[in-house]
Design a protein around this motif. Structure first.
Motif, mmCIF file in Angstrom:
data_model
loop_
_atom_site.group_PDB
_atom_site.id
_atom_site.type_symbol
_atom_site.label_atom_id
_atom_site.label_comp_id
_atom_site.label_asym_id
_atom_site.label_seq_id
_atom_site.Cartn_x
_atom_site.Cartn_y
_atom_site.Cartn_z
ATOM 1 N N GLU A 180 0.828 -1.205 0.000
ATOM 2 C CA GLU A 180 0.000 0.000 0.000
ATOM 3 C C GLU A 180 0.865 1.258 0.000
ATOM 4 O O GLU A 180 0.515 2.269 -0.630
ATOM 5 C CB GLU A 180 -0.921 -0.007 1.215
ATOM 6 N N GLU A 181 1.994 1.199 0.697
ATOM 7 C CA GLU A 181 2.918 2.333 0.711
ATOM 8 C C GLU A 181 3.429 2.622 -0.703
ATOM 9 O O GLU A 181 3.454 3.774 -1.145
ATOM 10 C CB GLU A 181 4.076 2.041 1.648
ATOM 11 N N THR A 182 3.821 1.570 -1.426
ATOM 12 C CA THR A 182 4.289 1.730 -2.801
ATOM 13 C C THR A 182 3.164 2.208 -3.701
ATOM 14 O O THR A 182 3.378 3.042 -4.594
ATOM 15 C CB THR A 182 4.845 0.390 -3.335
ATOM 16 N N PHE A 183 1.967 1.701 -3.478
ATOM 17 C CA PHE A 183 0.799 2.126 -4.255
ATOM 18 C C PHE A 183 0.590 3.633 -4.140
ATOM 19 O O PHE A 183 0.359 4.317 -5.138
ATOM 20 C CB PHE A 183 -0.443 1.383 -3.754
ATOM 21 N N VAL A 184 0.681 4.148 -2.922
ATOM 22 C CA VAL A 184 0.515 5.588 -2.712
ATOM 23 C C VAL A 184 1.617 6.358 -3.423
ATOM 24 O O VAL A 184 1.357 7.350 -4.118
ATOM 25 C CB VAL A 184 0.502 5.929 -1.212
ATOM 26 N N ARG A 185 2.843 5.884 -3.296
ATOM 27 C CA ARG A 185 3.977 6.599 -3.887
ATOM 28 C C ARG A 185 3.966 6.550 -5.413
ATOM 29 O O ARG A 185 4.291 7.538 -6.082
ATOM 30 C CB ARG A 185 5.297 6.019 -3.367
ATOM 31 N N GLU A 186 3.598 5.395 -5.970
ATOM 32 C CA GLU A 186 3.714 5.201 -7.413
ATOM 33 C C GLU A 186 2.472 5.609 -8.196
ATOM 34 O O GLU A 186 2.578 6.054 -9.340
ATOM 35 C CB GLU A 186 4.050 3.730 -7.712
ATOM 36 N N LEU A 187 1.276 5.447 -7.605
ATOM 37 C CA LEU A 187 0.051 5.757 -8.342
ATOM 38 C C LEU A 187 -0.628 7.046 -7.899
ATOM 39 O O LEU A 187 -1.219 7.741 -8.722
ATOM 40 C CB LEU A 187 -0.955 4.599 -8.226
ATOM 41 N N LEU A 188 -0.561 7.339 -6.615
ATOM 42 C CA LEU A 188 -1.318 8.491 -6.111
ATOM 43 C C LEU A 188 -0.481 9.754 -5.976
ATOM 44 O O LEU A 188 -0.985 10.862 -6.195
ATOM 45 C CB LEU A 188 -1.949 8.149 -4.749
ATOM 46 N N TYR A 189 0.783 9.599 -5.614
ATOM 47 C CA TYR A 189 1.611 10.760 -5.291
ATOM 48 C C TYR A 189 1.672 11.771 -6.437
ATOM 49 O O TYR A 189 1.383 12.954 -6.252
ATOM 50 C CB TYR A 189 3.024 10.299 -4.917
ATOM 51 N N GLY A 190 2.067 11.319 -7.622
ATOM 52 C CA GLY A 190 2.214 12.234 -8.746
ATOM 53 C C GLY A 190 0.905 12.873 -9.161
ATOM 54 O O GLY A 190 0.857 14.062 -9.492
ATOM 55 N N TYR A 191 -0.158 12.085 -9.142
ATOM 56 C CA TYR A 191 -1.478 12.600 -9.521
ATOM 57 C C TYR A 191 -1.897 13.740 -8.603
ATOM 58 O O TYR A 191 -2.364 14.793 -9.062
ATOM 59 C CB TYR A 191 -2.498 11.465 -9.467
#
Length: 217
Positions: free
Chosen positions: A13-24
């Motif tokens: 979930e941490e990677t999900f936030v960093r890779e999919l949500l952070y930039g958006y």
């Protein structure tokens, strides 16, 4: 810039936030900071006890009242001491159940800068947004099995939370070698945020809530 601290259960979930949500969200002037929950003084990850999670959420809300705090916890297999879990709510609607538990958690934490959120039913449910993505990591037969399972439900978030048939159990049963920390975030990246939002209405509602945050002055 608006700051949002997201408490997550594990590295996936941490990677999900960093890779999919952070930039958006960065493009929307919203900075996301994923935080692994602590289960003890030395270990991180997992919601094994709400009593251990609550102080962490409470402290973070008080630490900076101009920042926001939210959660990305699985509704599946929540601990028995989770707010609202023992209130006798009778419903087969997973969205109603999630909203009830979120409301109870929100009242229990009791801070204006807290935004409660649960994944319906768990992280792997999001991966059913496009089962065909599994073909690149496993094979076409796996993707076909998962697609048939997805088609049996109104949405990925309706795939049930039974200990034998929850999304994670289904995926592990047919994906030999499936490793959540490795494959979970990679599959989510391949599927893409737009597709996940289109398929998963409760998850999308959470993102819409974050997008609509009004800065605290």
């Amino acid at each position: 810039m608006i700051r949002v601290n997201i408490f997550v259960e594990g590295q996936t979930e941490e990677t999900f936030v960093r890779e999919l949500l952070y930039g958006y969200f960065q493009e929307k002037n919203i900075y996301l900071n994923p935080i692994l929950v602590k289960t003890s003084t030395t270990r991180k990850g997992g919601v094994v006890s709400y009593a251990k999670i609550k102080p962490q959420l409470h402290r973070k809300c008080l630490e900076d009242k101009t920042a926001f705090v939210t959660t990305m916890f699985d509704m599946y297999a929540l601990p028995n001491d989770f707010p609202g879990s023992g209130s006798g709510l009778k419903t087969s609607d997973p969205f109603q159940k999630a909203e009830h538990l979120e409301q109870e958690m929100g009242k229990d934490i009791g801070h204006d800068n807290f935004i409660p959120n649960l994944l319906v039913h768990e992280f792997e449910g999001l991966l059913y947004s496009n089962p065909q993505a599994f073909a690149a990591w496993f094979d076409e037969s796996v993707a076909s099995i998962l697609q048939d399972e997805r088609n049996a439900f109104p949405s990925p978030e309706h795939i049930n939370d039974n200990p034998l048939t929850a999304p994670s159990k289904r995926i592990r049963n047919c994906c030999n070698g499936y490793d959540k920390p490795l494959h979970g975030s990679l599959l989510a990246i391949d599927i893409g945020l737009d597709t996940i939002r289109q398929e998963c209405q409760h998850f999308n509602r959470w993102l819409l809530r974050l997008e609509s945050i009004i800065p605290v002055l």
